[in-house]
Design a protein around this motif. Structure first.
Motif, PDB file in Angstrom:
ATOM      1  N   GLU A  51       0.828  -1.202   0.000  1.00 36.96           N
ATOM      2  CA  GLU A  51       0.000   0.000   0.000  1.00 36.96           C
ATOM      3  C   GLU A  51       0.864   1.253   0.000  1.00 36.96           C
ATOM      4  O   GLU A  51       0.564   2.220  -0.712  1.00 36.96           O
ATOM      5  CB  GLU A  51      -0.943  -0.010   1.217  1.00 36.96           C
ATOM      6  CG  GLU A  51      -2.041  -1.044   1.096  1.00 36.96           C
ATOM      7  CD  GLU A  51      -2.848  -1.238   2.367  1.00 36.96           C
ATOM      8  OE1 GLU A  51      -3.938  -1.816   2.265  1.00 36.96           O
ATOM      9  OE2 GLU A  51      -2.393  -0.821   3.455  1.00 36.96           O
ATOM     10  N   GLU A  52       1.947   1.243   0.757  1.00 38.46           N
ATOM     11  CA  GLU A  52       2.878   2.379   0.762  1.00 38.46           C
ATOM     12  C   GLU A  52       3.483   2.596  -0.626  1.00 38.46           C
ATOM     13  O   GLU A  52       3.658   3.731  -1.060  1.00 38.46           O
ATOM     14  CB  GLU A  52       3.998   2.165   1.784  1.00 38.46           C
ATOM     15  CG  GLU A  52       3.589   2.404   3.206  1.00 38.46           C
ATOM     16  CD  GLU A  52       3.300   3.865   3.495  1.00 38.46           C
ATOM     17  OE1 GLU A  52       4.045   4.747   3.020  1.00 38.46           O
ATOM     18  OE2 GLU A  52       2.322   4.129   4.209  1.00 38.46           O
ATOM     19  N   ILE A 110       1.222   4.656  -3.068  1.00 44.38           N
ATOM     20  CA  ILE A 110       0.902   6.059  -2.807  1.00 44.38           C
ATOM     21  C   ILE A 110       1.471   6.929  -3.923  1.00 44.38           C
ATOM     22  O   ILE A 110       2.635   6.798  -4.290  1.00 44.38           O
ATOM     23  CB  ILE A 110       1.460   6.497  -1.437  1.00 44.38           C
ATOM     24  CG1 ILE A 110       0.732   5.755  -0.318  1.00 44.38           C
ATOM     25  CG2 ILE A 110       1.317   8.019  -1.266  1.00 44.38           C
ATOM     26  CD1 ILE A 110       1.323   6.003   1.061  1.00 44.38           C
ATOM     27  N   ARG A 111       0.630   7.788  -4.472  1.00 48.13           N
ATOM     28  CA  ARG A 111       1.034   8.671  -5.568  1.00 48.13           C
ATOM     29  C   ARG A 111       0.673  10.110  -5.235  1.00 48.13           C
ATOM     30  O   ARG A 111      -0.284  10.371  -4.504  1.00 48.13           O
ATOM     31  CB  ARG A 111       0.311   8.287  -6.872  1.00 48.13           C
ATOM     32  CG  ARG A 111       0.594   6.879  -7.367  1.00 48.13           C
ATOM     33  CD  ARG A 111       2.023   6.778  -7.854  1.00 48.13           C
ATOM     34  NE  ARG A 111       2.288   5.521  -8.491  1.00 48.13           N
ATOM     35  CZ  ARG A 111       2.726   4.426  -7.888  1.00 48.13           C
ATOM     36  NH1 ARG A 111       2.932   4.440  -6.593  1.00 48.13           N
ATOM     37  NH2 ARG A 111       2.963   3.314  -8.536  1.00 48.13           N
ATOM     38  N   SER A 112       1.399  11.031  -5.824  1.00 54.35           N
ATOM     39  CA  SER A 112       1.114  12.455  -5.672  1.00 54.35           C
ATOM     40  C   SER A 112       0.346  12.995  -6.859  1.00 54.35           C
ATOM     41  O   SER A 112      -0.235  14.066  -6.788  1.00 54.35           O
ATOM     42  CB  SER A 112       2.416  13.240  -5.543  1.00 54.35           C
ATOM     43  OG  SER A 112       3.117  12.821  -4.401  1.00 54.35           O
ATOM     44  N   ARG A 146       6.420   7.270 -10.148  1.00 50.28           N
ATOM     45  CA  ARG A 146       6.511   7.103  -8.699  1.00 50.28           C
ATOM     46  C   ARG A 146       7.343   8.213  -8.098  1.00 50.28           C
ATOM     47  O   ARG A 146       8.325   8.654  -8.667  1.00 50.28           O
ATOM     48  CB  ARG A 146       7.130   5.748  -8.351  1.00 50.28           C
ATOM     49  CG  ARG A 146       6.217   4.619  -8.698  1.00 50.28           C
ATOM     50  CD  ARG A 146       6.741   3.346  -8.126  1.00 50.28           C
ATOM     51  NE  ARG A 146       5.823   2.270  -8.495  1.00 50.28           N
ATOM     52  CZ  ARG A 146       6.113   1.008  -8.409  1.00 50.28           C
ATOM     53  NH1 ARG A 146       7.274   0.626  -7.968  1.00 50.28           N
ATOM     54  NH2 ARG A 146       5.235   0.092  -8.749  1.00 50.28           N
ATOM     55  N   HIS A 206       8.285   7.295  -2.776  1.00 53.62           N
ATOM     56  CA  HIS A 206       7.920   5.977  -2.260  1.00 53.62           C
ATOM     57  C   HIS A 206       8.307   4.851  -3.231  1.00 53.62           C
ATOM     58  O   HIS A 206       7.790   3.768  -3.152  1.00 53.62           O
ATOM     59  CB  HIS A 206       6.411   5.923  -1.984  1.00 53.62           C
ATOM     60  CG  HIS A 206       6.000   6.863  -0.909  1.00 53.62           C
ATOM     61  ND1 HIS A 206       6.230   6.627   0.414  1.00 53.62           N
ATOM     62  CD2 HIS A 206       5.374   8.052  -0.978  1.00 53.62           C
ATOM     63  CE1 HIS A 206       5.761   7.625   1.135  1.00 53.62           C
ATOM     64  NE2 HIS A 206       5.244   8.511   0.313  1.00 53.62           N
TER      65      HIS A 206
END
Length: 76
Positions: free
Chosen positions: A57-58, A61-63, A69, A72
């Motif tokens: 899950e970590e 994580i996207r911005s 990527r 992370h």
């Protein structure tokens, strides 16, 4: 020498599918194609360690939606 007790929380594919609100068939396909979180096969049944799920899950994580990527990034 005494055995050390290690508490490892595992969930099955139906529980993980419910957690992520996806089909359990998606998890089956991901295992077949090598995608998704790490899993264990114990006595013919598939389980996922909670630590591996949280690590995956970590990684997801996207911005932004650009697909690149950020900090992370994970190397397997």
């Amino acid at each position: 020498m005494e055995a050390t007790k290690v508490d490892v929380i595992c969930i099955n594919q139906m529980e993980l599918a419910a957690r992520w609100r996806i089909s359990h068939r998606t998890l089956e396909r991901w295992r077949w194609t090598g995608e998704g979180p790490k899993f264990l096969k114990v006595g013919g049944r598939v389980v996922y360690r909670l630590t591996d799920i949280e690590e995956y899950e970590e990684m997801m994580i996207r911005s932004s939606t650009s697909g690149v990527r950020d900090a992370h990034q994970f190397s397997a």
